[in-house]
Design an enzyme around this catalytic site. Structure first.
Site, PDB file in Angstrom:
ATOM      1  N   HIS A 247      53.598  38.248  47.550  1.00  0.00           N
ATOM      2  CA  HIS A 247      54.225  39.031  48.622  1.00  0.00           C
ATOM      3  C   HIS A 247      55.232  38.177  49.360  1.00  0.00           C
ATOM      4  CE1 HIS A 247      50.455  37.254  50.078  1.00  0.00           C
ATOM      5  NE2 HIS A 247      51.039  37.112  51.251  1.00  0.00           N
TER       6      HIS A 247
ATOM      7  N   GLN B 201      48.218  30.998  52.068  1.00  0.00           N
ATOM      8  CA  GLN B 201      48.073  32.245  51.318  1.00  0.00           C
ATOM      9  C   GLN B 201      46.648  32.765  51.458  1.00  0.00           C
ATOM     10  OE1 GLN B 201      48.978  32.058  47.085  1.00  0.00           O
ATOM     11  NE2 GLN B 201      49.073  34.299  46.926  1.00  0.00           N
ATOM     12  N   SER B 202      46.516  34.013  51.883  1.00  0.00           N
ATOM     13  CA  SER B 202      45.191  34.627  52.029  1.00  0.00           C
ATOM     14  C   SER B 202      44.994  35.815  51.103  1.00  0.00           C
ATOM     15  CB  SER B 202      44.953  35.051  53.480  1.00  0.00           C
ATOM     16  OG  SER B 202      45.918  35.989  53.886  1.00  0.00           O
TER      17      SER B 202
HETATM   18  P1  5GP Z   1      49.325  35.537  53.357  1.00  0.00           P
HETATM   19  O1  5GP Z   1      48.338  35.038  54.375  1.00  0.00           O
HETATM   20  O2  5GP Z   1      48.671  35.667  51.999  1.00  0.00           O
HETATM   21  O3  5GP Z   1      50.630  34.803  53.307  1.00  0.00           O
HETATM   22  O4  5GP Z   1      49.743  36.993  53.823  1.00  0.00           O
HETATM   23  C1  5GP Z   1      48.879  38.076  53.747  1.00  0.00           C
HETATM   24  C2  5GP Z   1      49.286  39.036  54.818  1.00  0.00           C
HETATM   25  O5  5GP Z   1      48.655  40.268  54.563  1.00  0.00           O
HETATM   26  C3  5GP Z   1      48.852  38.606  56.228  1.00  0.00           C
HETATM   27  O6  5GP Z   1      50.014  38.488  57.060  1.00  0.00           O
HETATM   28  C4  5GP Z   1      47.931  39.731  56.694  1.00  0.00           C
HETATM   29  O7  5GP Z   1      48.095  40.056  58.054  1.00  0.00           O
HETATM   30  C5  5GP Z   1      48.330  40.874  55.773  1.00  0.00           C
HETATM   31  N1  5GP Z   1      47.232  41.794  55.506  1.00  0.00           N
HETATM   32  C6  5GP Z   1      45.952  41.471  55.161  1.00  0.00           C
HETATM   33  N2  5GP Z   1      45.240  42.588  54.955  1.00  0.00           N
HETATM   34  C7  5GP Z   1      46.094  43.631  55.171  1.00  0.00           C
HETATM   35  C8  5GP Z   1      45.915  45.046  55.112  1.00  0.00           C
HETATM   36  O8  5GP Z   1      44.859  45.585  54.796  1.00  0.00           O
HETATM   37  N3  5GP Z   1      47.002  45.802  55.398  1.00  0.00           N
HETATM   38  C9  5GP Z   1      48.221  45.250  55.740  1.00  0.00           C
HETATM   39  N4  5GP Z   1      49.214  46.100  56.023  1.00  0.00           N
HETATM   40  N5  5GP Z   1      48.413  43.921  55.793  1.00  0.00           N
HETATM   41  C10 5GP Z   1      47.360  43.124  55.510  1.00  0.00           C
END
Ligand code: 5GP
Ligand code: ZN
Length: 112
Positions: free
Chosen positions: A98, A92-93
């Site tokens: 989501h 998670q980033s």
């Molecule tokens: P996580 O790493 O938390 O599971 O997913 C975060 C997602 O958000 C990542 O796939 C990353 O590419 C996406 N993401 C990060 N910043 C942005 C942004 O500014 N706009 C969009 N559309 N996606 C983003």
């Protein structure tokens, strides 16, 4: 939440490519797609992750899944993967709940 990236996307303070929107949730394409189709479905209200889901907010989470079913049906997508990472070790980033929806290529199991 003022310093949350996805709250800023919901508020249109940061642009995104919209897939779907209603009063409870927002869907938009991932900026760094990991499959030919890769979009995110998020609740408009700030929930930090699946680990923060409880009786007070679970209805909106259920709604996110209704929306995933509707969007994929409307897109004609019959096979897809829904992923939600919880915590840094799981990848998670962005700490606003989501659901990744990925489709259009063969998926491997177990995930990396
Ligand atoms: P996580 O790493 O938390 O599971 O997913 C975060 C997602 O958000 C990542 O796939 C990353 O590419 C996406 N993401 C990060 N910043 C942005 C942004 O500014 N706009 C969009 N559309 N996606 C983003
Ligand atoms: Zn947020």
């Amino acid at each position: 939440m003022s310093d949350c990236l996805f709250c800023k996307i919901v508020a249109r303070e940061i642009p995104s490519k919209k897939v779907y929107e209603d009063e409870l949730c927002y869907a938009f394409y991932d900026i760094d797609p990991q499959a030919p189709t890769h979009f995110l479905v998020i609740p408009k209200q700030h929930i930090s992750s699946v680990a923060a889901v409880d009786a007070s907010n679970s209805a909106v989470v259920a709604h996110c899944f209704e929306v995933i079913a509707k969007i994929t049906r409307d897109m004609g997508i019959g096979s897809f993967r829904v992923v939600s990472n919880i915590g840094e070790q799981a990848g998670q980033s962005v700490f606003h709940l989501h659901f990744h929806v990925l489709s259009g290529r063969d998926m491997t199991w177990p995930p990396g």
